[in-house]
Write an enzyme that holds these catalytic residues in place. Structure first.
Site, PDB file in Angstrom:
ATOM      1  CG  HIS A   6       3.239  -0.597  -6.232  1.00 30.36           C
ATOM      2  ND1 HIS A   6       4.061  -1.705  -6.154  1.00 30.36           N
ATOM      3  CD2 HIS A   6       4.057   0.446  -6.546  1.00 30.36           C
ATOM      4  CE1 HIS A   6       5.297  -1.360  -6.425  1.00 30.36           C
ATOM      5  NE2 HIS A   6       5.330  -0.058  -6.652  1.00 30.36           N
ATOM      6  CG  HIS A  31       5.894  -0.431  -2.330  1.00 31.89           C
ATOM      7  ND1 HIS A  31       5.158   0.351  -3.183  1.00 31.89           N
ATOM      8  CD2 HIS A  31       7.151   0.071  -2.346  1.00 31.89           C
ATOM      9  CE1 HIS A  31       5.929   1.296  -3.692  1.00 31.89           C
ATOM     10  NE2 HIS A  31       7.147   1.150  -3.204  1.00 31.89           N
TER      11      HIS A  31
END
Length: 282
Positions: A34, A37
């Protein structure tokens, strides 16, 4: 973008890949990537000549078999996201066998007591599993810098201790928590939330921000009592724990000292989805 599924293949790819006097960065993930990250990976791309990102759902850090089974696995989508950042990323997406061989088990670690607080009290064996996989990944990738999000602040402190005690030669970099517009800390588990629970979940960060203000004038015990009361009124979210702790030792605060840094930690169930968050208090 190079994708490796075996450690021997990865080592071969990495040989001579990083120019002299430049560095290799590393972001270990369990996939279901997501924006949180991606923000960490972008930071690594800016600071290193090359980046390795691992995608591996590590079985030894789950204390709940159903949580392991339900954990989202979205490799193809993850690879698309990584390609959108840079074609220069090297991806290591191993099998369980490549990491563990025939025996899937954790090493036993001592992290000088850091592992017994908060998450360690509620997730038996979790940090042995974290230590096992991170140590093995560091030994395989051999990065100069490794990046971890501060949403898992206790994990970050434990990995710093792992590197120190086992002389792993990696510099661990903590990265700011990435939040949705409504304040919810980004997590791979968020995609499993029901619509009702997703709408309720920003209450977690709202409560942390209010607790930070209260901590300026009230004791840790009073703030904790107030937080518990707020969740009792809320209804949809079930508080598992709220702790105000010393950032260095992770020990709960008894008496505030001006020379120390403190952080509030929280774990909450939204239905059967467990969410964690934290906030620096001073």
């Amino acid at each position: 973008m190079i994708i490796c599924h075996k450690k021997e293949e990865l080592r071969h790819v990495l040989e001579g890949l990083v120019p002299k006097n430049q560095t290799l960065g590393f972001v270990p993930t369990m996939g279901a990537l997501h924006e949180g990250h991606l923000s960490i990976i972008v930071k690594g791309l800016k600071e290193n000549a090359k980046m390795v990102v691992s995608i591996f759902v590590n079985p030894t850090q789950f204390d709940n078999s159903s949580d392991l089974k339900e954990y989202p696995r979205t490799l193809e989508h993850d690879l698309e996201l990584l390609r959108s950042l840079s074609e220069d990323i090297v991806v290591y997406a191993p099998t369980v066998e490549d990491i563990y061989g025939e025996l899937i088990s954790s090493e036993a670690f001592s992290f000088d007591g850091l592992e017994h607080q908060m998450e360690g009290k509620f997730r038996k064996g979790h940090f042995d599993g974290v230590g096992t996989i991170v140590k093995r990944l560091f030994e395989i990738v051999r990065p100069d810098f490794a990046y971890f999000g501060e949403k898992d602040f206790q994990q970050l402190r434990i990995i710093e201790k792992l590197v120190e005690k086992h002389h792993l030669g990696v510099k661990v970099i903590g990265c700011d928590i990435f939040r949705a517009e409504d304040g919810l800390a980004m997590s791979s588990r968020n995609q499993r939330l029901s619509k009702t629970h997703r709408e309720a979940a920003p209450f977690i960060y709202e409560t942390l921000k209010a607790a930070k203000i209260r901590f300026g004038t009230e004791s840790a015990n009073k703030v904790t009592t107030w937080v518990v009361e707020q969740f009792e009124k809320q209804g949809l979210l079930q508080l598992e724990y709220f702790t105000i702790a010393d950032e260095e030792t992770l020990l709960p605060v008894e008496t505030k000292q001006n020379t120390k840094s403190y952080r509030a930690f929280i774990a909450v169930f939204a239905g059967d989805i467990r969410l964690i968050d934290n906030i620096a208090l001073n």
